[in-house]
Design a protein around this motif. Structure first.
Motif, PDB file in Angstrom:
ATOM      1  N   ASN A  41       2.481 -10.353  -3.174  1.00  0.00           N
ATOM      2  CA  ASN A  41       1.544  -9.327  -3.927  1.00  0.00           C
ATOM      3  C   ASN A  41       1.692  -7.945  -3.251  1.00  0.00           C
ATOM      4  O   ASN A  41       1.368  -6.885  -3.698  1.00  0.00           O
ATOM      5  CB  ASN A  41       0.140  -9.841  -4.205  1.00  0.00           C
ATOM      6  CG  ASN A  41       0.256 -11.068  -5.064  1.00  0.00           C
ATOM      7  OD1 ASN A  41       0.238 -10.862  -6.317  1.00  0.00           O
ATOM      8  ND2 ASN A  41       0.162 -12.118  -4.478  1.00  0.00           N
ATOM      9  N   CYS A  42       1.948  -7.950  -1.883  1.00  0.00           N
ATOM     10  CA  CYS A  42       1.743  -6.795  -0.932  1.00  0.00           C
ATOM     11  C   CYS A  42       2.944  -6.194  -0.464  1.00  0.00           C
ATOM     12  O   CYS A  42       2.974  -5.035  -0.072  1.00  0.00           O
ATOM     13  CB  CYS A  42       0.642  -7.091  -0.117  1.00  0.00           C
ATOM     14  SG  CYS A  42      -0.932  -7.849  -0.503  1.00  0.00           S
ATOM     15  N   ALA A  43       3.691  -7.023  -0.049  1.00  0.00           N
ATOM     16  CA  ALA A  43       4.949  -6.542   0.891  1.00  0.00           C
ATOM     17  C   ALA A  43       5.957  -5.321   0.179  1.00  0.00           C
ATOM     18  O   ALA A  43       6.391  -4.610   0.816  1.00  0.00           O
ATOM     19  CB  ALA A  43       5.974  -7.632   1.343  1.00  0.00           C
ATOM     20  N   SER A  44       5.898  -5.427  -1.055  1.00  0.00           N
ATOM     21  CA  SER A  44       6.841  -4.492  -1.769  1.00  0.00           C
ATOM     22  C   SER A  44       5.963  -3.029  -1.472  1.00  0.00           C
ATOM     23  O   SER A  44       7.007  -2.024  -1.578  1.00  0.00           O
ATOM     24  CB  SER A  44       6.791  -4.685  -3.147  1.00  0.00           C
ATOM     25  OG  SER A  44       5.416  -4.709  -3.882  1.00  0.00           O
ATOM     26  N   CYS A  45       4.927  -2.941  -1.263  1.00  0.00           N
ATOM     27  CA  CYS A  45       4.325  -1.535  -0.837  1.00  0.00           C
ATOM     28  C   CYS A  45       4.135  -1.344   0.480  1.00  0.00           C
ATOM     29  O   CYS A  45       4.349  -0.448   0.962  1.00  0.00           O
ATOM     30  CB  CYS A  45       3.259  -1.377  -1.845  1.00  0.00           C
ATOM     31  SG  CYS A  45       3.308  -1.429  -3.586  1.00  0.00           S
ATOM     32  N   HIS A  46       3.338  -2.349   1.222  1.00  0.00           N
ATOM     33  CA  HIS A  46       2.690  -2.194   2.479  1.00  0.00           C
ATOM     34  C   HIS A  46       3.991  -2.682   3.389  1.00  0.00           C
ATOM     35  O   HIS A  46       3.611  -2.404   4.579  1.00  0.00           O
ATOM     36  CB  HIS A  46       1.719  -2.973   2.472  1.00  0.00           C
ATOM     37  CG  HIS A  46       0.563  -2.641   1.842  1.00  0.00           C
ATOM     38  ND1 HIS A  46      -0.369  -1.256   2.196  1.00  0.00           N
ATOM     39  CD2 HIS A  46      -0.097  -2.899   0.603  1.00  0.00           C
ATOM     40  CE1 HIS A  46      -1.276  -1.272   1.094  1.00  0.00           C
ATOM     41  NE2 HIS A  46      -1.212  -1.772   0.298  1.00  0.00           N
ATOM     42  N   ASP A  86       3.831  -2.079   7.844  1.00  0.00           N
ATOM     43  CA  ASP A  86       4.034  -0.693   8.493  1.00  0.00           C
ATOM     44  C   ASP A  86       3.875   0.096   7.349  1.00  0.00           C
ATOM     45  O   ASP A  86       4.089   1.533   7.577  1.00  0.00           O
ATOM     46  CB  ASP A  86       5.281  -0.609   9.161  1.00  0.00           C
ATOM     47  CG  ASP A  86       6.560  -0.961   8.344  1.00  0.00           C
ATOM     48  OD1 ASP A  86       6.335  -1.372   7.065  1.00  0.00           O
ATOM     49  OD2 ASP A  86       7.591  -1.233   8.868  1.00  0.00           O
ATOM     50  N   GLY A  87       3.631  -0.227   5.829  1.00  0.00           N
ATOM     51  CA  GLY A  87       3.640   0.914   4.849  1.00  0.00           C
ATOM     52  C   GLY A  87       4.944   1.168   4.427  1.00  0.00           C
ATOM     53  O   GLY A  87       5.149   2.291   3.597  1.00  0.00           O
ATOM     54  N   HIS A  88       6.130   0.485   4.872  1.00  0.00           N
ATOM     55  CA  HIS A  88       7.405   0.959   4.492  1.00  0.00           C
ATOM     56  C   HIS A  88       8.118  -0.061   3.508  1.00  0.00           C
ATOM     57  O   HIS A  88       9.323  -0.606   3.786  1.00  0.00           O
ATOM     58  CB  HIS A  88       8.327   1.176   5.469  1.00  0.00           C
ATOM     59  CG  HIS A  88       7.698   2.424   6.363  1.00  0.00           C
ATOM     60  ND1 HIS A  88       7.432   3.806   5.963  1.00  0.00           N
ATOM     61  CD2 HIS A  88       7.156   2.373   7.686  1.00  0.00           C
ATOM     62  CE1 HIS A  88       7.060   4.489   6.989  1.00  0.00           C
ATOM     63  NE2 HIS A  88       6.847   3.764   8.057  1.00  0.00           N
ATOM     64  N   GLY A  89       7.240  -0.455   2.578  1.00  0.00           N
ATOM     65  CA  GLY A  89       7.933  -1.508   1.716  1.00  0.00           C
ATOM     66  C   GLY A  89       9.035  -0.843   0.763  1.00  0.00           C
ATOM     67  O   GLY A  89       9.146   0.401   0.712  1.00  0.00           O
ATOM     68  N   ARG A  90       9.470  -1.507  -0.273  1.00  0.00           N
ATOM     69  CA  ARG A  90      10.713  -1.043  -0.955  1.00  0.00           C
ATOM     70  C   ARG A  90      10.222  -0.119  -2.189  1.00  0.00           C
ATOM     71  O   ARG A  90      10.884   0.669  -2.576  1.00  0.00           O
ATOM     72  CB  ARG A  90      11.389  -2.237  -1.450  1.00  0.00           C
ATOM     73  CG  ARG A  90      10.786  -3.063  -2.600  1.00  0.00           C
ATOM     74  CD  ARG A  90      11.648  -4.043  -3.217  1.00  0.00           C
ATOM     75  NE  ARG A  90      11.041  -4.808  -4.334  1.00  0.00           N
ATOM     76  CZ  ARG A  90      10.132  -5.855  -3.981  1.00  0.00           C
ATOM     77  NH1 ARG A  90      10.307  -6.229  -2.740  1.00  0.00           N
ATOM     78  NH2 ARG A  90       9.402  -6.437  -4.776  1.00  0.00           N
TER      79      ARG A  90
END
Length: 627
Positions: A128-133, A138-142
């Motif tokens: 749910n979160c890794a794609s953005c955060h 570090d805030g550099h998701g895809r």
């Protein structure tokens, strides 16, 4: 558990939670809007202004309470500070203080019911979160480059220090207006809490967690800051750093956000309950509910501290006395409606004492010597009072040549011992003896014995004149020691012995749990031997005393015991919450004399002394008048 306050509408919870979230956001993000009195981001500054206005609107809609006026005043002050472009540190402090005051006045659920499952949290975060955060927070998701504003970097320690786990949970639950952060309200509450813990750990590296575990294990004062999960999720690392220093705060945060189960898996469960009740009491008092605050403070003592009092008494009697004094001062401050600052100070002082107690109760402090001395001291202290009274009754019956009534006295103390064994068995296998039951038994038992001893002491003093004694023997002794009087002696013997046995078995049960059974039994045996020696000496030498001298000395001894028991009885009822507490700062605490630094217990002892003095004077005068 949070305090449930009358009149709190459940519908207001959403307003409270949203207001808290907005305040948390202001406290963290205002620094990105203003610097050195200048706006550095118009968008951010506009958002801060709007959020502050929303907070004030939502506060106005909350149900009426005494604290609401103060909340609105604080809210207006915050809006003015933002309008004046005040320093970020000022705005952050004002927003966090307002958020804390809001939750104190309008409590809402703040914590998960159980420690979150962080293994599941990792899977939820990836989905749910890794794609953005970003996978590493570090805030550099895809998808991060597509978003405006960009997603938060959870690895940004400066921001993370200002945000509590509850703040993260609120954002996860409700989303964040003006950003791509959507609400995850559809997820179960346990999953949202798990995500909050997982997102909150990125800024604090694994290497720091091992040092944080050492701090948690070794320092009781640190553990005392987190009596429950609510305290953990509601505290920001920045607030913790002000108490422990930035380095220790970072290490402790790294550990607890990875291992929240450490908060609930406490080796000192009873003291954890005590601190929890203290925190709830303070919350209730801040919200204006003095009754709930008083009940919770009393529960902190009776349900939390009482079960460990025997062990602490054996290891550090002075600390135990300080805790009881501190408890009396806190209850008095609440009962008298003292200013919140005074109640907070008393609550904080007591919490610090419980942290000291936790260190004293640590398993490594247990030893054979402490168990021996504890068992010896408890039995000697508790047994001596009962012994003096029972031996005085036996000596009196022997002096008056009434062995036929001795059976009632022996029956009383023997049944009391048997009842004590039964109480221990029941408390161990069937029921739990509460702190209130313990204090009530001791309090009422002491008062009953004190009242009886007052009359007995005055009566004995009146017979200390030889002529008066001879007249009494000729006229009344046979009638006075009738079967009915024998049952009275049985009751007195039972009460004074059972009172002490009841106290002793609770102490011994706690000492036995420490595992030094042989040392405890040795201490009990040594005390029992010394008590037997004292009894033998009293009976032997009382038999040699002339009857008038025996009565004279016995009346003084019984008078002293009556005064002691009067003080202990009132103190017991105060600790059970039956009587109020008004501390006397200048009065020392001397338990062996029944002297406690409260107005009520001192007044009881003064009353007993006055009654005894008047009774001695009157009985002496009556004896002289009939000569």
């Amino acid at each position: 558990m949070m305090v449930s306050l009358p009149g709190r509408a459940l519908a207001s919870d959403a307003d409270v939670q949203t207001s808290w979230r907005l305040l948390d956001y202001i406290g963290v993000d205002y620094a990105g809007a203003v610097s050195n009195g200048q706006v550095i981001s118009s968008a951010e500054y506009g958002e801060m202004t709007e959020f502050a206005a929303q907070v004030e609107t939502r506060l106005k809609a909350l149900p009426e309470k005494p604290a609401k006026e103060d909340l609105l005043r604080r809210s207006a002050t915050l809006r003015s500070a933002i309008a004046a472009k005040s320093a970020p540190a000022v705005v952050a402090e004002q927003s966090h203080l307002l958020a804390s005051a809001l939750l104190a006045a309008y409590p809402v659920p703040l914590a998960p019911g159980t420690p979150p499952d962080l293994n599941r949290a990792a899977k939820l975060y990836a989905e749910n979160c890794a794609s953005c955060h970003g996978v590493n927070g570090d805030g550099h998701g895809r998808d991060a480059a597509k978003l405006d504003p960009p997603p938060i970097a959870f690895t940004d320690k400066q921001r993370a220090d200002q945000r509590s786990l509850f703040g993260l949970y609120q954002v996860i639950s409700q989303g964040l207006d003006g950003t791509a952060m959507q609400s995850f309200e559809a997820l179960p509450e346990a999953d949202r809490w798990a995500l909050a813990f997982y997102a909150g750990h990125f800024a604090y590296p694994d290497a720091a967690a091992s040092e944080g575990e050492r701090l948690w294990r070794e320092r009781a004062n640190i553990r005392s800051k987190y009596p429950n999960l609510a305290a953990l999720v509601g505290t920001t690392p920045a607030a913790l750093a002000r108490d422990l220093g930035p380095k220790n705060a970072a290490m402790l945060t790294a550990f607890l956000r990875r291992h929240p189960d450490a908060v609930t898996a406490r080796p000192d469960g009873s003291l954890a309950l005590t601190r929890e009740r203290l925190a709830e009491s303070l919350t209730a008092y801040r919200a204006g509910d003095r009754k709930a605050a008083a009940e919770l403070a009393l529960s902190a003592y009776l349900d939390g501290f009482e079960p460990v009092e025997p062990v602490l008494s054996a290891r550090d009697a002075a600390l135990m006395a300080r805790i009881e004094t501190g408890m009396a001062q806190l209850r008095a401050a609440i009962g008298q409606g003292r200013p919140t600052a005074e109640v907070e100070a008393a609550n904080r002082s007591l919490a610090n004492l419980f942290a000291e107690a936790e260190a004293a109760l640590a398993p490594e402090r247990a030893s054979g010597a402490s168990s021996f001395l504890g068992a010896f001291g408890v039995l000697l202290r508790e047994g001596l009072e009962a012994l003096l009274i029972v031996v005085a009754m036996i000596a009196f019956l022997k002096k008056t040549d009434r062995p036929d009534v001795l059976g009632y006295v022996h029956g009383g103390w023997a049944v009391a011992l048997a009842a004590g064994v039964a109480t221990w068995f029941a408390a161990t296998y069937f029921i739990t003896v509460s702190g209130a039951s313990r204090e009530l038994t001791e309090g009422f038992g002491s008062l009953f014995a004190a009242i009886i001893l007052l009359s007995v002491g005055i009566w004995m003093h009146g017979k200390s004149n030889a002529e008066a004694w001879q007249r009494y023997v000729k006229a009344k002794v046979s009638a006075a020691l009738s079967r009915r009087s024998g049952w009275f002696l049985f009751l007195l013997s039972f009460v004074v012995v059972y009172r002490e046995v009841f106290e002793t078995i609770l102490f011994y049960a706690a000492l036995w749990a420490e595992g030094n059974g042989a040392a405890m039994l040795a201490g009990a045996g040594a005390a029992a031997g010394l008590l037997a020696l004292v009894a033998w000496m009293m009976l032997r030498y009382s038999a040699r005393l002339p009857i008038t001298q025996f009565f004279s000395w016995s009346s003084v001894l019984i008078a002293i015991l009556a005064v002691v028991l009067a003080g202990k009885g009132i103190a017991g009822l105060q600790e059970a919450g039956i009587l109020g507490v008004r501390p006397l700062v200048d009065v020392p605490r001397i338990e062996i004399l029944g002297l406690f630094p409260t107005r009520e217990s001192v007044l009881a002892q003064v009353t007993a002394i006055v009654v005894l003095a008047a009774g001695f004077w009157f009985s002496g005068r009556s004896s002289a008048a009939t000569e």
